[in-house]
Design an enzyme around this catalytic site. Structure first.
Site, PDB file in Angstrom:
ATOM      1  N   ASP A  10      27.726  -8.726 -19.590  1.00  9.99           N
ATOM      2  CA  ASP A  10      28.419  -7.760 -20.450  1.00  9.99           C
ATOM      3  C   ASP A  10      29.757  -7.396 -19.825  1.00  9.99           C
ATOM      4  O   ASP A  10      29.966  -6.263 -19.368  1.00  9.99           O
ATOM      5  CB  ASP A  10      27.530  -6.519 -20.669  1.00  9.99           C
ATOM      6  CG  ASP A  10      26.289  -6.853 -21.472  1.00  9.99           C
ATOM      7  OD1 ASP A  10      26.396  -7.669 -22.414  1.00  9.99           O
ATOM      8  OD2 ASP A  10      25.210  -6.319 -21.168  1.00  9.99           O
ATOM      9  N   LYS A  32      23.543 -14.612 -20.682  1.00  6.97           N
ATOM     10  CA  LYS A  32      23.654 -14.077 -22.050  1.00  6.97           C
ATOM     11  C   LYS A  32      25.094 -13.664 -22.314  1.00  6.97           C
ATOM     12  O   LYS A  32      25.668 -12.878 -21.560  1.00  6.97           O
ATOM     13  CB  LYS A  32      22.731 -12.879 -22.249  1.00  6.97           C
ATOM     14  CG  LYS A  32      22.838 -12.283 -23.669  1.00  6.97           C
ATOM     15  CD  LYS A  32      21.753 -11.266 -23.942  1.00  6.97           C
ATOM     16  CE  LYS A  32      22.142  -9.844 -23.601  1.00  6.97           C
ATOM     17  NZ  LYS A  32      23.080  -9.230 -24.566  1.00  6.97           N
ATOM     18  N   ASP A  59      24.264 -14.064 -27.955  1.00  6.53           N
ATOM     19  CA  ASP A  59      23.634 -12.888 -28.579  1.00  6.53           C
ATOM     20  C   ASP A  59      24.611 -12.250 -29.569  1.00  6.53           C
ATOM     21  O   ASP A  59      25.274 -11.268 -29.251  1.00  6.53           O
ATOM     22  CB  ASP A  59      23.264 -11.917 -27.439  1.00  6.53           C
ATOM     23  CG  ASP A  59      22.636 -10.624 -27.921  1.00  6.53           C
ATOM     24  OD1 ASP A  59      22.141 -10.577 -29.055  1.00  6.53           O
ATOM     25  OD2 ASP A  59      22.639  -9.656 -27.125  1.00  6.53           O
ATOM     26  N   LYS A  61      23.640 -11.682 -33.004  1.00 11.80           N
ATOM     27  CA  LYS A  61      22.842 -10.918 -33.983  1.00 11.80           C
ATOM     28  C   LYS A  61      23.380 -11.034 -35.410  1.00 11.80           C
ATOM     29  O   LYS A  61      23.771 -10.032 -36.029  1.00 11.80           O
ATOM     30  CB  LYS A  61      22.783  -9.442 -33.579  1.00 11.80           C
ATOM     31  CG  LYS A  61      22.180  -9.174 -32.213  1.00 11.80           C
ATOM     32  CD  LYS A  61      21.996  -7.691 -31.964  1.00 11.80           C
ATOM     33  CE  LYS A  61      21.356  -7.378 -30.641  1.00 11.80           C
ATOM     34  NZ  LYS A  61      22.164  -7.649 -29.460  1.00 11.80           N
ATOM     35  N   LEU A  62      23.390 -12.249 -35.941  1.00  9.00           N
ATOM     36  CA  LEU A  62      23.944 -12.451 -37.288  1.00  9.00           C
ATOM     37  C   LEU A  62      23.107 -11.748 -38.365  1.00  9.00           C
ATOM     38  O   LEU A  62      21.883 -11.685 -38.268  1.00  9.00           O
ATOM     39  CB  LEU A  62      24.038 -13.955 -37.602  1.00  9.00           C
ATOM     40  CG  LEU A  62      25.307 -14.643 -37.097  1.00  9.00           C
ATOM     41  CD1 LEU A  62      25.372 -14.690 -35.603  1.00  9.00           C
ATOM     42  CD2 LEU A  62      25.420 -16.047 -37.682  1.00  9.00           C
ATOM     43  N   HIS A  63      23.791 -11.247 -39.393  1.00  8.14           N
ATOM     44  CA  HIS A  63      23.127 -10.583 -40.529  1.00  8.14           C
ATOM     45  C   HIS A  63      24.100 -10.609 -41.704  1.00  8.14           C
ATOM     46  O   HIS A  63      25.053  -9.830 -41.738  1.00  8.14           O
ATOM     47  CB  HIS A  63      22.765  -9.136 -40.147  1.00  8.14           C
ATOM     48  CG  HIS A  63      21.886  -8.454 -41.144  1.00  8.14           C
ATOM     49  ND1 HIS A  63      21.358  -7.195 -40.935  1.00  8.14           N
ATOM     50  CD2 HIS A  63      21.430  -8.840 -42.357  1.00  8.14           C
ATOM     51  CE1 HIS A  63      20.619  -6.840 -41.966  1.00  8.14           C
ATOM     52  NE2 HIS A  63      20.659  -7.823 -42.855  1.00  8.14           N
ATOM     53  N   ILE A  65      24.617 -12.773 -45.997  1.00 10.11           N
ATOM     54  CA  ILE A  65      23.890 -13.516 -47.023  1.00 10.11           C
ATOM     55  C   ILE A  65      23.516 -14.892 -46.455  1.00 10.11           C
ATOM     56  O   ILE A  65      24.185 -15.409 -45.552  1.00 10.11           O
ATOM     57  CB  ILE A  65      24.707 -13.653 -48.333  1.00 10.11           C
ATOM     58  CG1 ILE A  65      26.019 -14.393 -48.103  1.00 10.11           C
ATOM     59  CG2 ILE A  65      24.951 -12.277 -48.955  1.00 10.11           C
ATOM     60  CD1 ILE A  65      26.753 -14.758 -49.391  1.00 10.11           C
ATOM     61  N   THR A  68      26.223 -17.640 -45.914  1.00  7.96           N
ATOM     62  CA  THR A  68      27.201 -17.335 -44.856  1.00  7.96           C
ATOM     63  C   THR A  68      26.593 -17.549 -43.475  1.00  7.96           C
ATOM     64  O   THR A  68      27.231 -18.117 -42.577  1.00  7.96           O
ATOM     65  CB  THR A  68      27.707 -15.884 -45.020  1.00  7.96           C
ATOM     66  OG1 THR A  68      28.297 -15.782 -46.311  1.00  7.96           O
ATOM     67  CG2 THR A  68      28.721 -15.508 -43.970  1.00  7.96           C
ATOM     68  N   THR A 119      16.327  -1.129 -30.401  1.00  8.46           N
ATOM     69  CA  THR A 119      15.687  -0.039 -29.645  1.00  8.46           C
ATOM     70  C   THR A 119      16.480   1.266 -29.765  1.00  8.46           C
ATOM     71  O   THR A 119      15.970   2.332 -29.441  1.00  8.46           O
ATOM     72  CB  THR A 119      15.509  -0.411 -28.160  1.00  8.46           C
ATOM     73  OG1 THR A 119      16.716  -1.028 -27.704  1.00  8.46           O
ATOM     74  CG2 THR A 119      14.368  -1.371 -27.976  1.00  8.46           C
ATOM     75  N   GLN A 190      18.594   3.036 -20.248  1.00 11.32           N
ATOM     76  CA  GLN A 190      17.396   2.429 -20.823  1.00 11.32           C
ATOM     77  C   GLN A 190      16.259   3.445 -20.752  1.00 11.32           C
ATOM     78  O   GLN A 190      16.114   4.147 -19.763  1.00 11.32           O
ATOM     79  CB  GLN A 190      17.003   1.150 -20.061  1.00 11.32           C
ATOM     80  CG  GLN A 190      18.007   0.015 -20.200  1.00 11.32           C
ATOM     81  CD  GLN A 190      17.913  -0.735 -21.531  1.00 11.32           C
ATOM     82  OE1 GLN A 190      17.244  -0.281 -22.473  1.00 11.32           O
ATOM     83  NE2 GLN A 190      18.610  -1.845 -21.623  1.00 11.32           N
TER      84      GLN A 190
HETATM   85  O1  C5P Z   1      22.345  -3.622 -18.226  1.00  8.08           O
HETATM   86  P1  C5P Z   1      21.032  -3.793 -18.904  1.00  8.08           P
HETATM   87  O2  C5P Z   1      19.972  -4.487 -18.069  1.00  8.08           O
HETATM   88  O3  C5P Z   1      20.513  -2.525 -19.553  1.00  8.08           O
HETATM   89  O4  C5P Z   1      21.368  -4.837 -20.088  1.00  8.08           O
HETATM   90  C1  C5P Z   1      20.448  -5.177 -21.078  1.00  8.08           C
HETATM   91  C2  C5P Z   1      21.071  -6.137 -22.055  1.00  8.08           C
HETATM   92  O5  C5P Z   1      20.162  -6.362 -23.120  1.00  8.08           O
HETATM   93  C3  C5P Z   1      22.365  -5.624 -22.703  1.00  8.08           C
HETATM   94  O6  C5P Z   1      23.180  -6.769 -22.987  1.00  8.08           O
HETATM   95  C4  C5P Z   1      21.856  -5.005 -23.988  1.00  8.08           C
HETATM   96  O7  C5P Z   1      22.839  -4.993 -24.993  1.00  8.08           O
HETATM   97  C5  C5P Z   1      20.714  -5.921 -24.351  1.00  8.08           C
HETATM   98  N1  C5P Z   1      19.692  -5.338 -25.220  1.00  8.08           N
HETATM   99  C6  C5P Z   1      18.986  -4.200 -24.875  1.00  8.08           C
HETATM  100  N2  C5P Z   1      18.026  -3.694 -25.740  1.00  8.08           N
HETATM  101  C7  C5P Z   1      17.795  -4.302 -26.903  1.00  8.08           C
HETATM  102  C8  C5P Z   1      18.497  -5.448 -27.270  1.00  8.08           C
HETATM  103  C9  C5P Z   1      19.457  -5.942 -26.388  1.00  8.08           C
HETATM  104  O8  C5P Z   1      19.168  -3.645 -23.809  1.00  8.08           O
HETATM  105  N3  C5P Z   1      16.850  -3.838 -27.703  1.00  8.08           N
END
Ligand code: C5P
Length: 232
Positions: A10, A32, A59, A61-63, A65, A68, A119, A190
């Site tokens: 990231d 990722k 990653d 996350k397409l959404h 029609i 497309t 989440t 988290q």
């Molecule tokens: O830094 P960290 O370990 O929290 O990164 C988790 C990665 O997983 C980030 O890229 C975050 O966007 C992704 N992610 C998440 N929870 C989700 C889906 C994706 O933490 N439900």
């Protein structure tokens, strides 16, 4: 592909990403690439990381029609990524269109994984904003089954849900689980977390780990610790 640790890169630029990846002189981590880096640097960043020998989970996350999404996936398949994803809320037709678009002429394709309820969505916001009244864990499990029936390979979920997803959809249906922290580490933003060892115990197929590796004083040692707990 077996169990693996996927490092969430990231970062906001190619420069920062390569400064990070340059630290890894031995093993090549599975990487990722999310929206931030992809939108900053474009598809070239995927080609460059691939050329360095890393596997890639794109990653985005397409959404949209089905037509497309099918056409967008047909572009992504040429980037030679190993895993990519979409929102299960796009419905079965969209997921099937995505699979069609992703499949190369020789029949091979990247793994396709569904996002269920993010989440960041909780019961209250789901009921209020998108008028879904069922319990959120049932919604997640329903999306998992819909994704499986559409032909997808797995879902992104909390490591806490991975066991239930395998019970419901079979052990061959992949669970990719973020929200991983070391027992002695910072939880940060988290909320529901597990250690790599616990994620292994519960049967996650891949863990996605960002800051516990990217922000560590010694990222290579942190990565190796994840691998030792989760894979070895
Ligand atoms: O830094 P960290 O370990 O929290 O990164 C988790 C990665 O997983 C980030 O890229 C975050 O966007 C992704 N992610 C998440 N929870 C989700 C889906 C994706 O933490 N439900």
């Amino acid at each position: 592909m077996g169990k693996d640790v996927i490092v969430a890169c990231d970062f906001a630029s190619a420069e920062q990403t390569f400064a990070f990846l340059d630290k890894f002189t031995g093993r090549k981590p599975f990487v990722k690439i999310g929206m931030e880096l992809f939108y900053a640097e474009g598809p070239e960043i995927v080609r460059q990381i691939k050329a360095r020998g890393h596997k890639i989970f794109l990653d985005l996350k397409l959404h949209d029609i089905p037509n497309t999404v099918k056409k967008a996936m047909a572009v992504l398949r040429n980037l030679d990524v190993d895993i990519t994803n979409l929102h299960a809320a796009g419905t079965t037709a969209m997921m099937q269109g995505a699979l069609e678009g992703l499949t190369r002429e020789d029949g091979t394709r990247p793994l396709l994984i569904a996002v269920t309820q993010l989440t960041s969505t909780d019961q209250e916001s789901m009921e209020r904003d998108i008028l879904i009244k069922e319990p959120i864990d049932q919604v997640v499990m329903h999306y998992a089954k819909t994704a499986k029936n559409a032909g997808l390979d797995g879902i992104v979920c909390s490591p806490l849900e991975a066991g239930k997803v395998h019970e419901t959809c079979g052990n061959g249906f992949l669970t990719i689980t973020p929200g991983v922290r070391f027992a002695d580490g910072d939880v940060g933003d988290q909320k529901r977390v597990m250690t790599p060892a616990q994620a292994k115990e519960i049967g996650s197929d891949y863990i996605v780990v960002g800051r516990p590796i990217t922000a560590a004083a010694d990222p290579v040692a942190a990565y190796e610790r994840c691998v030792a707990e989760f894979v070895d």
